[in-house]
Design a protein around this motif. Structure first.
Motif, mmCIF file in Angstrom:
data_model
loop_
_atom_site.group_PDB
_atom_site.id
_atom_site.type_symbol
_atom_site.label_atom_id
_atom_site.label_comp_id
_atom_site.label_asym_id
_atom_site.label_seq_id
_atom_site.Cartn_x
_atom_site.Cartn_y
_atom_site.Cartn_z
ATOM 1 N N PRO A 203 0.750 -1.136 -0.013
ATOM 2 C CA PRO A 203 0.066 0.040 -0.008
ATOM 3 C C PRO A 203 1.010 1.334 0.074
ATOM 4 C CG PRO A 203 -0.765 -1.733 1.387
ATOM 5 C CD PRO A 203 0.415 -2.013 1.274
ATOM 6 N N LEU A 204 0.331 2.293 -0.683
ATOM 7 C CA LEU A 204 1.289 3.530 -0.965
ATOM 8 C C LEU A 204 0.057 4.782 -0.577
ATOM 9 C CD1 LEU A 204 3.148 2.852 -4.019
ATOM 10 C CD2 LEU A 204 4.120 2.837 -1.780
ATOM 11 N N PRO A 205 0.942 5.605 -0.091
ATOM 12 C CA PRO A 205 0.127 6.840 0.433
ATOM 13 C C PRO A 205 -0.548 7.559 -1.081
ATOM 14 C CG PRO A 205 2.266 7.064 1.377
ATOM 15 C CD PRO A 205 2.222 5.777 0.359
ATOM 16 N N GLY A 206 -1.901 7.936 -1.102
ATOM 17 C CA GLY A 206 -2.427 8.495 -2.114
ATOM 18 C C GLY A 206 -3.045 7.585 -2.929
ATOM 19 N N SER A 274 -3.997 -2.681 9.927
ATOM 20 C CA SER A 274 -3.705 -4.126 10.551
ATOM 21 C C SER A 274 -3.976 -5.294 9.937
ATOM 22 C CB SER A 274 -4.592 -3.955 12.017
ATOM 23 O OG SER A 274 -5.897 -3.588 11.754
ATOM 24 N N ASP A 275 -5.078 -5.095 8.959
ATOM 25 C CA ASP A 275 -5.095 -6.100 7.976
ATOM 26 C C ASP A 275 -4.135 -6.266 6.932
ATOM 27 O OD1 ASP A 275 -6.302 -8.170 6.582
ATOM 28 O OD2 ASP A 275 -8.157 -6.781 5.997
ATOM 29 N N PRO A 276 -3.554 -7.358 7.048
ATOM 30 C CA PRO A 276 -2.218 -7.372 5.747
ATOM 31 C C PRO A 276 -2.864 -7.545 4.574
ATOM 32 C CG PRO A 276 -2.611 -9.538 7.261
ATOM 33 C CD PRO A 276 -3.393 -8.681 7.860
ATOM 34 N N LEU A 281 -3.379 2.333 2.719
ATOM 35 C CA LEU A 281 -3.106 2.787 4.008
ATOM 36 C C LEU A 281 -4.444 3.343 4.907
ATOM 37 C CD1 LEU A 281 0.279 4.562 3.118
ATOM 38 C CD2 LEU A 281 -0.112 2.304 4.165
ATOM 39 N N VAL A 282 -4.262 3.460 6.078
ATOM 40 C CA VAL A 282 -5.377 3.902 6.838
ATOM 41 C C VAL A 282 -5.250 5.508 7.036
ATOM 42 C CG1 VAL A 282 -6.540 4.077 9.148
ATOM 43 C CG2 VAL A 282 -5.695 1.909 8.057
ATOM 44 N N TRP A 283 -6.006 6.238 6.871
ATOM 45 C CA TRP A 283 -5.743 7.647 6.814
ATOM 46 C C TRP A 283 -6.199 7.900 8.545
ATOM 47 C CZ3 TRP A 283 -9.814 11.707 4.975
ATOM 48 C CH2 TRP A 283 -9.390 13.296 5.244
ATOM 49 N N VAL A 284 -5.058 8.269 9.184
ATOM 50 C CA VAL A 284 -5.306 8.727 10.442
ATOM 51 C C VAL A 284 -5.947 10.032 10.774
ATOM 52 C CG1 VAL A 284 -3.945 8.900 12.878
ATOM 53 C CG2 VAL A 284 -3.169 7.248 11.056
ATOM 54 N N GLY A 285 -5.476 10.905 10.072
ATOM 55 C CA GLY A 285 -6.178 12.352 10.208
ATOM 56 C C GLY A 285 -5.156 13.590 9.558
ATOM 57 N N LEU A 286 -5.295 14.392 10.241
ATOM 58 C CA LEU A 286 -4.374 15.663 9.917
ATOM 59 C C LEU A 286 -3.802 16.390 11.214
ATOM 60 C CD1 LEU A 286 -6.954 17.441 7.453
ATOM 61 C CD2 LEU A 286 -4.983 15.931 6.779
ATOM 62 N N ASP A 287 -2.771 17.047 10.953
ATOM 63 C CA ASP A 287 -2.258 17.866 11.905
ATOM 64 C C ASP A 287 -2.060 19.206 11.559
ATOM 65 O OD1 ASP A 287 -1.601 16.047 14.009
ATOM 66 O OD2 ASP A 287 0.537 15.463 13.220
ATOM 67 N N LEU A 288 -2.738 20.201 12.264
ATOM 68 C CA LEU A 288 -2.660 21.407 11.831
ATOM 69 C C LEU A 288 -1.919 22.160 12.940
ATOM 70 C CD1 LEU A 288 -5.408 20.317 10.893
ATOM 71 C CD2 LEU A 288 -5.946 22.816 10.890
#
Length: 435
Positions: A203-206, A274-276, A281-288
């Motif tokens: 899995p790759l970001p985006g 967590s599921d192989p 990827l799992v989107w955790v959220g955003l940091d501002l």
């Protein structure tokens, strides 16, 4: 001046044939209810629970019963906005419209016509919106054209209009890094992106999925074309895929004078599932705000402002969200632009209303999407018991951004703290308490 908040987050333009009232992109009525203020009207694809509105009103300091929610259990399209039933309700509620303003996610032609039908004071971008101008800005192929014209850094890439063109584009751009990303022209939320690689399939970001590139590239291109195109497609974008050290966005508001003002920035957080067997990827959220090295931050602000000015010169007025990455091999690269609300706008708006316009000087915010789902009542009870709820006195703590009971995993929280380390500490306590 009260406003009509239009949650046309899931438009036909953004979702194509995948549009439905149960699509995760469309079911955002709860998190976007945080834009509400005293006397506002909310046009939502889903009903918003009274208890949730009370949580919003109690936190922000207004009477939630003054907010009117108009929902139809369907995505908010131009057709819905201009339907006789909804139009009649809005005309009765606004009584001529001159004292109201519109706040849509997308400035579509239907929104522009709605303003005219309600008698709302002219907005500088209505002429542009009436000609489907937002569609022009939100297409990934057009973004590459605008960005190339503005001279901002882009990944190597090209636009493919047919399966043979797609095959040639994959062959052309694959050697640069061994991986390409293929994007739907009108996709949203990364759901229309596929990664193709000669390396390890992970899995790759985006990207929603990664596929291996074998010897028969034309056959692969035909498969990808069938997977990503539909009756509304204008083509696909192919770009060399670069591993990133930072994934971030910058959000602007283009004012009535066409001049962009920076609103907020943020880092995009993802992690392995967590599921192989998961393909993304799992989107955790955003940091501002985004935590960028000083030189990178200065360059990103300079280049993104050039893009935002170009958008304003074209005639668009409203929110603009610009996505970018930083890489070890080529530095700063811009990925796309969206003429709509950004994912972090709600968090930014809440922080401004709770702390002040300069909140980012002394505070950080983090949206957290990967927490165990629970009812609003349960989450609020746990926050109170653990002392995790947001406190105006300490200016830190947790708010519930969304808690839609119709989705199995749609609990989203907002953490506000003085430092990023403190935000992570609160996040850890939040996950432990909800586990």
């Amino acid at each position: 001046m009260p406003k009509i908040i239009i949650l046309n987050v899931g438009t036909e333009h953004a979702l194509g044939d995948r549009a439905s009232s149960t699509h995760p992109i469309t079911r955002s009525g709860w998190r976007h209810a945080w834009f509400a203020e005293h006397g506002d009207i909310l046009i939502s694809p889903v009903a918003v629970d009274d208890d949730f509105l009370r949580h919003v009103g109690d936190t922000l300091g207004f009477e939630p019963s003054t907010v009117t929610v108009l929902s139809r259990d369907r995505i908010v399209t131009d057709e819905l906005l201009l339907s006789d039933g909804l139009l009649k309700e809005l005309q009765e509620l606004t009584e001529g419209g001159s004292a109201w303003r519109l706040m849509p996610c997308f400035w579509t032609r239907g929104v522009a016509e709605l303003a005219s039908r309600l008698g709302i004071e002219p907005h500088g971008g209505l002429g542009f919106a009436m000609q489907h101008g937002s569609d022009l800005l939100n297409r990934k192929s057009h973004f590459r054209q605008f960005a190339a014209g503005a001279g901002v850094p882009l990944p190597d890439g090209s636009v493919a209009r047919t399966p043979p063109e797609l095959a040639r584009a994959i062959e052309r751009h694959l050697p640069r890094t061994g991986t390409v990303i293929v994007k739907q022209d009108d996709g949203a939320g990364g759901l229309g992106n596929l990664a193709l690689t000669r390396g390890e399939v992970t899995p790759l970001p985006g990207a929603r999925e990664t596929r291996y590139v074998g010897e028969d590239i034309p056959a692969l291109a035909a498969e990808v074309w069938d997977a990503l195109t539909d009756r509304l497609s204008h083509g696909l974008v192919v770009e060399s895929y670069h591993a990133s050290t930072h994934q971030f966005y910058l959000e602007y508001l283009i004012g009535e004078d066409g001049v962009p003002a920076l609103l907020d920035s943020g880092d995009i957080r993802v992690r392995p599932d967590s599921d192989p067997a998961s393909t993304e990827l799992v989107w955790v959220g955003l940091d501002l705000p985004a935590a960028l090295p000083p030189a990178l931050c200065a360059q990103a602000l300079h280049e993104s402002h050039r893009l935002a000015r170009l958008v304003g010169q074209l005639g668009y007025r409203g929110h603009v969200n610009i996505d970018a990455i930083a890489t070890d091999d080529v530095g700063l690269l811009f990925n796309e632009i969206n003429a709509r609300w950004g994912g972090g706008l709600v968090a930014h708006d809440i922080c401004e209303r709770l702390i002040g316009r300069d909140y980012a000087n002394q505070h950080v915010a983090a949206t957290v999407r990967d927490v165990p789902p629970a009812s609003l009542e349960t989450v609020l009870r746990i926050l109170d018991k653990q002392g995790l709820g947001f406190s105006r006195a300490t200016r830190e703590g947790v708010l519930v951004l969304a808690c839609d009971p119709l989705l199995l995993n749609n609990t989203e929280c907002l953490v506000i703290a003085a430092t990023r380390d403190r935000a992570r500490e609160i996040e850890a306590r939040l996950r432990e308490a909800l586990a």
